[in-house]
Scaffold this active site. Structure first.
Site, PDB file in Angstrom:
ATOM      1  CB  SER A  98     -78.897 -11.814  -5.472  1.00  0.00           C
ATOM      2  OG  SER A  98     -77.743 -10.918  -5.819  1.00  0.00           O
ATOM      3  CB  ILE A 121     -82.450   1.215  -7.914  1.00  0.00           C
ATOM      4  CG1 ILE A 121     -81.600   1.033  -8.865  1.00  0.00           C
ATOM      5  CG2 ILE A 121     -81.881   1.424  -5.969  1.00  0.00           C
ATOM      6  CD1 ILE A 121     -81.325   2.515  -8.980  1.00  0.00           C
ATOM      7  CG  ASP A 122     -82.496  -1.287 -12.415  1.00  0.00           C
ATOM      8  OD1 ASP A 122     -82.583  -0.736 -12.143  1.00  0.00           O
ATOM      9  OD2 ASP A 122     -81.688  -1.983 -13.049  1.00  0.00           O
ATOM     10  CD  GLN A 172     -80.935   6.602 -11.548  1.00  0.00           C
ATOM     11  OE1 GLN A 172     -82.039   6.816 -12.175  1.00  0.00           O
ATOM     12  NE2 GLN A 172     -79.865   6.666 -12.368  1.00  0.00           N
ATOM     13  NE  ARG A 207    -110.059  19.745   7.177  1.00  0.00           N
ATOM     14  CZ  ARG A 207    -109.282  20.500   8.029  1.00  0.00           C
ATOM     15  NH1 ARG A 207    -110.098  21.348   8.327  1.00  0.00           N
ATOM     16  NH2 ARG A 207    -107.915  20.123   7.618  1.00  0.00           N
ATOM     17  CD  GLU A 225    -104.372  15.924  14.391  1.00  0.00           C
ATOM     18  OE1 GLU A 225    -104.178  17.124  13.633  1.00  0.00           O
ATOM     19  OE2 GLU A 225    -105.142  15.574  12.548  1.00  0.00           O
ATOM     20  CG  HIS A 229    -101.146  23.005   8.363  1.00  0.00           C
ATOM     21  ND1 HIS A 229    -101.444  23.282  10.230  1.00  0.00           N
ATOM     22  CD2 HIS A 229    -102.027  22.918   8.335  1.00  0.00           C
ATOM     23  CE1 HIS A 229    -102.370  23.294  10.360  1.00  0.00           C
ATOM     24  NE2 HIS A 229    -103.080  22.978   8.881  1.00  0.00           N
TER      25      HIS A 229
END
Ligand code: ADP
Length: 739
Positions: A109, A153-154, A289, A462, A620, A652
């Site tokens: 294109s 997409i390639d 795909q 944590r 948040e 979560h």
């Protein structure tokens, strides 16, 4: 002369994210006061004219951001390949007063666009000669400006890291390979999966890396031996012997052997059936795909490229060569159109001429890096240890909140280390586990299957160590002769490693090299533009919001969607851009009563004018007082009977889920670099503590000494955040309502 009227068209193969680009182009053009047209059905529509060329307004691109394909249609036009066809197209553009076009398509294109532009003056002269347009019209449209966007997409276009649609195609491939893996593993089966890519192995290679496949065949780098079938079968057999339950081979459409002979999926099937003595199944993914809703990345890529295209065409001068908008190291760039097309086509030529070295060299460095990474990952067992080579004991732990991709990174790090002859040690449950001595030597197969798993198999928490923890940790490091530590995690992981660095004087055991690999959905870590997990979380947000929007049905409703991020607005801002939210609240900008008053007015006016859906995204911690509940109550009260308001706290679900292809690919890349860095430190007798990531166009390892300097400690985010400016573009696009 500035372009006053422009048109957009999509051409060639469709790609997910083209709609996001069309939406951005239309709305940004309107915002800049330009008349904007869409040419339906690609070049064919340009040749046919009439109602194939339509003026667009703000609402003509409403509700398309989340749709796959292209709503303005695409086609392959034989007529446009001819001069007569292009002359008709030129007449149609002049009739509409269009003197700039933005073409979204592949290299075919864009080649067509370039030819059209080069011929423009001769085509218009012919039109005057034939009496089809006036000489005055010809003068008024002396040149045609062209800007290209690559929808493919390639991911096969030279000079850009990504093309619009490639990330979504990888999502489809990864989903398919994950699904096939579970059934293949149940029955201990072998599958051949065929993916798109005639001259480009990107989808096959990255799909194999992300899906944890066992073998890949790509056009740029055919197997280097003639009896590749034997080598492949031996490798799969060895994998099974080592304990793998499934075998997956990914074949690109254009796969070939080193003599240029085409390798089809049935060739691979036959070769394996003969050698393995078992049935081998084929899955051809085909047009799946190209399908489905675009990923968060493709929506934002299309949006940002669309924005850049309008800004570029507005400032284009007649003498300027046409450009293509690309993305390099996370920033928009301009590429010379024809030069890039020629380089892209050079790869196909090199493959046809069996010059694979050249083909590979024309791909980006991350492509060949990924290829090498895959070669290690698919080994059944590590390379034998070289005699006399020094080997180290390298420990890996996960810390902080779980981030999708932590397992992928841990697996990759462990296999890279093992492959180079080092002993790899897995520490369970973060720094708590390190203090408790929850450690174990891991082998090649211990991490099998981790590539696609969400959460953290090693376990993470944590806890930031304090006081006597340090003593325990130092003892475990010493007792187990740990030479280096890789810490895969988020904010608290960085804090913990920083604290270890600060207490080195008291604990000599901490005088070992350590690296923090960024893994946090919040994307709030210094020195890294993307942390592992953030892309998955963004996709989870986008999926959830797409569904929430659909639930609105016939009611007039406004949603306040609360997303994670702690004090970092990345997920809110980029989630807002990908879903077309009309307002994003985040801590970086704060929220004032005046803002809320304005938003009430905006919502009221919008719903009075007939809109049915409002979408506001709130980080948040945007404001501790103006909470999600407060905002909902306020808008509900002020909305009276006009509209109702619902909160949607995503919680979560953002931390869970299987990692996205992008997170898996990054996890592999980062893990490799971290292990390399640690080995290098060990071998040089050094003990640097660092944190790493991709920033300002390159991978960097920052000294942990710089951590405090680079962060806003109060808000637990980097001082500089690259994405903040992008929010203005999203605001511009959604100012008259969502999507
Ligand atoms: P892609 O853009 O995805 O590579 P194609 O190669 O099929 O897809 O090109 C799409 C369309 O672009 C063609 O159908 C044709 O109309 C136009 N085109 C491609 N190459 C040329 C060319 N050399 N000259 C004129 N038009 C071309």
């Amino acid at each position: 002369m500035a372009t006053k009227r422009i048109a957009v068209l999509t051409s060639g193969g469709d790609a997910q994210g083209m709609n996001a680009a069309v939406r951005a182009i239309v709305r940004i053009a309107l915002e800049r006061g330009i008349e904007i047209y869409a040419i339906f059905e690609g070049y064919q529509g340009m040749v046919e004219g009439g109602d194939r060329i339509r003026q667009m307004d703000w609402n003509s691109v409403g509700g398309i951001l989340q749709l796959g394909g292209t709503v303005i249609g695409t086609a392959r036009s034989m007529e446009f390949m001819t001069r007569v066809g292009r002359r008709k197209a030129a007449r149609n553009l002049i009739e509409h007063g269009i003197d700039g076009i933005i073409v979204i398509g592949g290299d075919g294109s864009l080649t067509g666009a370039n030819i059209f532009r080069q011929e423009w003056s001769s085509l218009t002269a012919e039109l005057v000669e034939n009496g089809e347009i006036s000489a005055e019209a010809m003068q008024q449209h002396a040149s045609l400006s062209i800007v290209g966007l690559i929808g493919s997409i390639d991911n096969d276009f030279n000079g850009t890291d990504m093309t619009i649609g490639a990330d979504t195609a990888l999502h489809r491939i990864t989903e398919a390979v994950d699904s096939i893996t579970s059934t293949a593993a149940s029955h201990q089966r072998t599958f051949v999966v065929k993916v798109m890519g005639r001259n480009c192995g990107y989808l096959a290679l990255m799909g194999a890396l992300a899906g944890g496949a066992d073998w890949v065949l790509i056009p740029e780098s055919p197997p280097d031996v003639d009896n590749w079938e034997d080598v492949m079968a031996e490798r799969l057999k060895a994998g099974r012997k080592a304990g793998r339950r499934d075998s997956i081979v990914i074949v690109a459409e254009g796969a070939q052997d080193r003599h240029g002979k085409y390798i089809g999926s049935s060739d691979v099937q036959k070769a394996l059936e003969e050698r393995l003595g078992e049935e081998v199944r084929i899955t051809v993914l085909g047009h799946i795909q190209r399908g489905g809703r675009p990923s968060a990345f493709d929506r934002n890529l299309g949006t940002l490229m669309g924005y850049e295209a309008v800004e570029t065409i507005l400032h284009a001068r007649p003498e300027d060569e046409p450009v293509v908008i690309g993305i390099k190291n996370n920033r928009m760039i301009h590429l010379p159109l024809m030069e890039s097309v020629l380089k892209t086509q050079a790869v196909a030529k090199a493959i046809a001429a069996r010059d694979y070295k050249l083909a590979m060299s024309l791909r980006s460095s991350s492509f060949s890096q990924a290829f090498n990474t895959l070669r290690t990952m698919i080994r059944a067992l590590p390379h034998p240890v070289e005699e006399g080579r020094k080997h180290y004991r390298i420990a890996v732990l996960n810390a902080g909140a779980p981030a999708p991709g932590m397992n992928t990174a841990s697996r990759a790090a462990i296999r890279f280390g093992l492959d180079q002859g080092h002993t790899m040690i897995g520490i369970s449950n973060g720094f708590e586990g390190l203090a408790d001595g929850q450690i174990e030597e891991v082998n090649w197969m211990s991490v099998s299957g981790w590539a696609s798993m969400g959460g953290s198999v090693l376990g993470t928490n944590r806890k930031v160590p304090t006081g006597k923890d340090f003593y325990e940790m130092a003892r475990v490091i010493e007792d187990n002769h740990i030479d280096a530590l890789l810490c895969i995690g988020g904010w608290t992981a960085y804090e913990a490693v920083h604290a270890m660095m600060a207490s080195r004087a008291n604990f000599p055991a901490f005088n070992i090299p350590m690296v923090c690999l960024p893994a946090s959905i919040n994307n709030n870590l210094p020195g890294s533009e993307f942390s592992i997990g953030a892309d998955t979380a963004l996709n989870s947000i986008v999926d959830a919001v797409d569904k929430i929007k659909m639930s609105a049905g016939a009611t007039r409703r406004c949603f306040v969607v609360e997303v994670m991020g702690h004090h970092c607005g990345y997920l809110a801002a980029m989630g807002g851009m990908a879903t077309g939210a009309e307002r994003v609240y985040m801590n970086e900008e704060g929220v004032s009563l005046k803002d809320l008053q304005q938003d009430v007015d905006m919502l009221t006016k919008g719903f009075q004018a007939g809109k049915r859906l409002g979408l506001l995204i709130r980080n948040e911690y945007a404001n501790p007082i103006y909470s999600t509940a407060f905002m909902c109550a306020l808008f509900e009260e002020e909305g009276h009977d006009l509209f109702d308001v619902r909160p949607a706290i995503l919680g979560h679900l953002q931390q869970g889920g299987d990692p996205s292809p992008f997170d898996r690919i990054q996890a592999n890349r980062f893990a490799y670099l971290c292990v390399e860095a640690l080995i290098q430190e060990c071998s040089q007798g050094k003990n640097r503590i660092s944190f790493m990531g991709m920033q300002d166009g390159k991978i960097q390892f920052h000294d942990m000494q710089d951590f405090e300097r680079m962060i806003d400690a109060e808000h637990m985010r980097p001082r500089e955040q690259w994405w903040l400016d992008l929010k203005n573009i999203a605001n511009m696009l959604a100012q008259h309502g969502p999507s």
